[in-house]
Design an enzyme around this catalytic site. Structure first.
Site, mmCIF file in Angstrom:
data_model
loop_
_atom_site.group_PDB
_atom_site.id
_atom_site.type_symbol
_atom_site.label_atom_id
_atom_site.label_comp_id
_atom_site.label_asym_id
_atom_site.label_seq_id
_atom_site.Cartn_x
_atom_site.Cartn_y
_atom_site.Cartn_z
ATOM 1 N N GLU A 144 0.820 -1.212 0.000
ATOM 2 C CA GLU A 144 0.000 0.000 0.000
ATOM 3 C C GLU A 144 0.856 1.266 0.000
ATOM 4 O O GLU A 144 0.857 2.049 0.966
ATOM 5 C CB GLU A 144 -0.970 0.000 1.182
ATOM 6 C CG GLU A 144 -2.068 -1.040 1.029
ATOM 7 C CD GLU A 144 -3.173 -0.895 2.066
ATOM 8 O OE1 GLU A 144 -2.965 -0.225 3.104
ATOM 9 O OE2 GLU A 144 -4.257 -1.453 1.841
ATOM 10 N N GLU A 300 -6.678 -7.672 -0.651
ATOM 11 C CA GLU A 300 -7.044 -7.603 0.770
ATOM 12 C C GLU A 300 -8.488 -7.165 0.889
ATOM 13 O O GLU A 300 -8.929 -6.242 0.213
ATOM 14 C CB GLU A 300 -6.200 -6.556 1.520
ATOM 15 C CG GLU A 300 -4.781 -6.933 1.806
ATOM 16 C CD GLU A 300 -4.068 -5.828 2.607
ATOM 17 O OE1 GLU A 300 -4.741 -5.076 3.335
ATOM 18 O OE2 GLU A 300 -2.848 -5.709 2.466
HETATM 19 C C1 GAL Z 1 -4.177 -2.534 4.930
HETATM 20 C C2 GAL Z 1 -2.779 -3.087 5.086
HETATM 21 C C3 GAL Z 1 -2.735 -4.338 5.921
HETATM 22 C C4 GAL Z 1 -3.596 -4.180 7.137
HETATM 23 C C5 GAL Z 1 -4.989 -3.848 6.703
HETATM 24 C C6 GAL Z 1 -5.978 -3.726 7.829
HETATM 25 O O1 GAL Z 1 -4.112 -1.168 4.794
HETATM 26 O O2 GAL Z 1 -2.215 -3.354 3.829
HETATM 27 O O3 GAL Z 1 -1.401 -4.599 6.279
HETATM 28 O O4 GAL Z 1 -3.081 -3.154 7.930
HETATM 29 O O5 GAL Z 1 -4.981 -2.622 6.020
HETATM 30 O O6 GAL Z 1 -7.234 -3.345 7.342
#
Ligand code: GAL
Ligand code: ZN
Length: 694
Positions: A144, A300
């Protein structure tokens, strides 16, 4: 191969005994792909240059042995404490000159040569060690980019910025011209005088701010590229990606897409936001469009609640499944979660995970496993593509950044909200839509929607003009064509180079006060008795009802365009609010205010019907999204019920349920299905499948 399914896997948080259980549970949950190593730097390089990969070998081997492929992260997202202790200059600085200290993550200056050198050295080791590992499926660079450190204002960044400016402008005279430095006595005599737009007594120079946003994006991208280049050299056959964020102003997804082998997105739906699927839909369309329809990866999402909003709602039963299928329906070939096993300590211990604190006898684990089974049952969807949309919505990072600078007629103009205001009526009408940058070839679209394109270059204007001249239907909304790439107002004012295309000019901006509305009255279309015929509808002769608008108005002077609606009250009562202009063989509609949603819907329906843009399926109940993916694997129709009520849907063709449990009634010519709230149906068009295989 099928749709990838899995999670971020962070084994360094757990003793090795747990890893075995992980592998067993992954099988149970039908996991096929995990992203590993994202935050492993401190463990993999505990001291400068002293690497320890033995434990990670066991992770890779274990996963490979269990049939799980690995999206291997480059481990560079969070520098270890020894690095920032030895080189505190790596730490980023805010616009106020304050250091950002270690203790969280992403605490590095994107321009720091020290950071990049250490990162690249680590990546070389990783690539050399794992390039040939059978479990390796793809590379995941960083994490990110720009999530926490979007811009850095330190002296290293300042020097890097000056180099960037030298390359962009060549001479300080050209810089002065581009930045309009005659204003407020800002003229530079030497590049060495130039600084980042640090906190100043008042508005820093807007062109300087805009260039700093561009530069900072480039600095982040150079971090990505430094690692990507190592991987491309040492591991050429493995695709490289990085996980982007939705509506993320620091990172221009279109610019980055050129350097990514696959687009990848992190999207965290907000269960408390009734419009969360709409934001998702827009973002998913953008991910797909960025690389011309190529399948993308949802890298994610949360299996349940997140921990970083002020109030974190769990995903109610069925929501996670629905929103996961939504990604697939809009072209994703992977559905992954953050994270596999819920942390016991650390900042994300209350973030949901596939294996919750409460164990696997839990709703979340069951829902995830069930989705894993379901996705695995339709492997032939992978690799198919969303049927090519005939409508497109233009999003431009450069214009977005400029639009939201300070010292404007209204600081209430926020691109995400404005763009969604244009996307929503298309989505609600069931129209498939691409989201593209303005420099894309638009000729294949029947309708192109351009929300609030404040910054517009002559070249982009020529493209839009050529598009309409050649028969395209264009919709442009207010505060477009205002400035050039240097944030200088176009000669003659708004809409600058779009003036002859739109057939109007804007004499004065009239932003509305917070909460204020203005009436808008449709101007009856000129038509033959009996209503507009086909030909007229095709020529764009639709009508707009009356209603209200807010946020913005402007004094429009017609220069060939006809009014479609006028302001009904307020200071601009009687003057045009919405106009239409035939240009070449196409038509352009201009919207000089923010119409209330129902009115915007009516407008969009009129414009798209005139353009011949049809919904994926006509007559769908409210809240039901339909998409089509097609390819060698067959032709799939996805039906997703985002509404609160069950939906009764009859399709004008026989279909086969691709998922067990969707069960509809099939006749020779129809297929009828009752889709509960949050229900999903994936239907295969048997006719197409036959022709595809025959
Ligand atoms: C994203 C990140 C992850 C985790 C996740 C939690 O921004 O890539 O490592 O922190 O959020 O929602
Ligand atoms: Zn810096």
């Amino acid at each position: 191969m099928g749709i990838h399914f899995g999670a971020d896997y962070n084994p360094e948080q757990w003793p090795e005994e747990v890893w075995e259980a992980d592998l067993r549970l992954m099988k149970q949950a039908h996991v096929t792909l995990v992203t590993a190593g994202i935050f492993s730097w401190a463990r993999a390089e505990p001291r400068p240059g002293a690497y320890d990969f033995d434990w990670f070998d066991r992770v890779m081997d274990g996963l490979g042995g269990a049939g799980v492929r690995v999206c291997l992260a480059t481990m560079t997202a969070s520098p270890p404490p020894w690095l920032t202790r030895a080189h505190p200059e790596v730490l980023p600085q805010g616009p106020d000159g304050q250091r950002r200290w270690p203790g969280g993550r992403q605490h590095y200056c994107p321009s720091s040569p020290v950071y990049r050198e250490h990162a690249v050295r680590l990546v070389k080791r990783l690539a050399a060690r794992y390039a040939g590992h059978p479990a390796l499926a793809l590379w995941h660079v960083g994490n990110e980019y720009g999530c926490h450190t979007r811009q850095c204002y330190c002296d290293v960044s300042a020097a890097d910025f000056r180099d960037w400016l030298r390359a962009r402008y060549g001479s300080v005279e050209r810089l002065n011209d581009a930045w309009s430095t005659a204003f407020w006595s800002q003229a530079y005599t030497d590049f060495e005088e130039v600084l980042p737009p640090r906190t100043a007594p008042t508005f820093p120079n807007p062109a300087q701010q805009l260039d700093y946003l561009r530069f900072s994006d480039d600095a982040l991208r150079r971090c990505y590229l430094a690692e990507r280049d190592v991987l491309a050299r040492l591991s050429p056959s493995v695709p490289v990606t990085t996980n982007l964020m939705p509506f993320h102003k620091p990172v221009d997804a279109f610019a980055w897409s050129r350097d990514m082998d696959m687009m990848a997105l992190d999207f965290y739906q907000d269960p408390f936001d009734p419009g969360t699927h709409l934001t998702a839909a827009y973002t998913f369309d953008l991910m797909r469009s960025a690389r011309g329809g190529q399948p993308w990866l949802l890298l994610e999402q949360a299996p349940g609640a997140v921990n970083w909003r002020s109030r974190n709602g769990p995903k109610p039963p069925g929501a996670m499944r629905l929103w996961s299928w939504q990604a697939v329906a809009q072209g994703a070939d992977a559905v992954l979660y953050f994270q596999w096993r819920q942390s016991r300590g650390g900042a994300e211990k209350f973030h949901s995970a596939v294996v919750p604190h409460a164990g696997t006898d839990t709703r979340i684990f069951r829902e995830v496993s069930e989705l894993g089974r379901e996705l695995a049952s339709v492997p032939e969807i992978a690799g198919t593509r969303v049927a090519r949309p005939t409508a497109a919505l233009v999003t431009d990072w450069d214009s977005w950044r400029a639009l939201e600078l300070d010292s404007h007629p209204s600081t209430a103009l926020r691109l995400p909200e404005l763009a969604l205001g244009h996307y929503r009526p298309l989505f609600e009408a069931g129209v498939a839509c691409d989201v593209v940058p303005p420099d894309r070839d638009l000729s294949g679209y029947r309708l192109v929607v351009v929300p609030n394109l404040y910054l517009l270059t002559e070249r982009a204007a020529e493209r839009l003009t050529a598009y309409v001249r050649g028969g395209g239907h264009l919709l442009v909304s207010f505060f477009s064509g205002v400035v050039d790439a240097c944030d200088r107002v176009h000669p003659g004012g708004c809409p600058g180079p779009l003036r002859s295309l739109l057939g109007l000019r804007v004499e004065e901006f009239w932003p509305l006060d917070e909460g204020a509305t203005v009436g808008v009255r449709g101007v009856a279309a000129v038509r033959r008795p009996g209503g507009p015929g086909r030909a007229e509808a095709a020529a764009g002769a639709w009508e707009l009802p009356s209603g209200t608008a807010d946020l913005w108005s402007e004094a429009i002077l017609l220069e060939g365009a006809e009014p479609v609606a006028r302001f009904a009250d307020g200071e601009l009562a009687g003057s045009p609010a919405v106009t239409r202009h035939g240009y070449g063989t196409g038509t352009v509609t201009y919207v000089g205010t923010r119409l209330e949603p129902a009115l915007m819907r009516a407008l969009m329906d009129g414009v798209r019907a005139a353009a011949g843009v049809r919904p994926v399926l006509a007559g769908l109940p409210e809240g039901v999204q339909a998409t089509v993916r097609e390819g060698d694997g067959g032709r799939f129709l996805f039906l997703l019920n985002h509404g609160a009520r069950a939906a009764d849907i009859t399709l004008p063709c026989p279909m086969a349920d691709a998922l067990a449990g969707a069960r509809g009634e099939r006749s020779e010519h129809t297929y009828r299905i009752a889709l509960p709230a949050r229900g999903v149906a994936v239907l295969k068009d048997p006719r197409r499948a036959v022709s595809a295989s025959g």
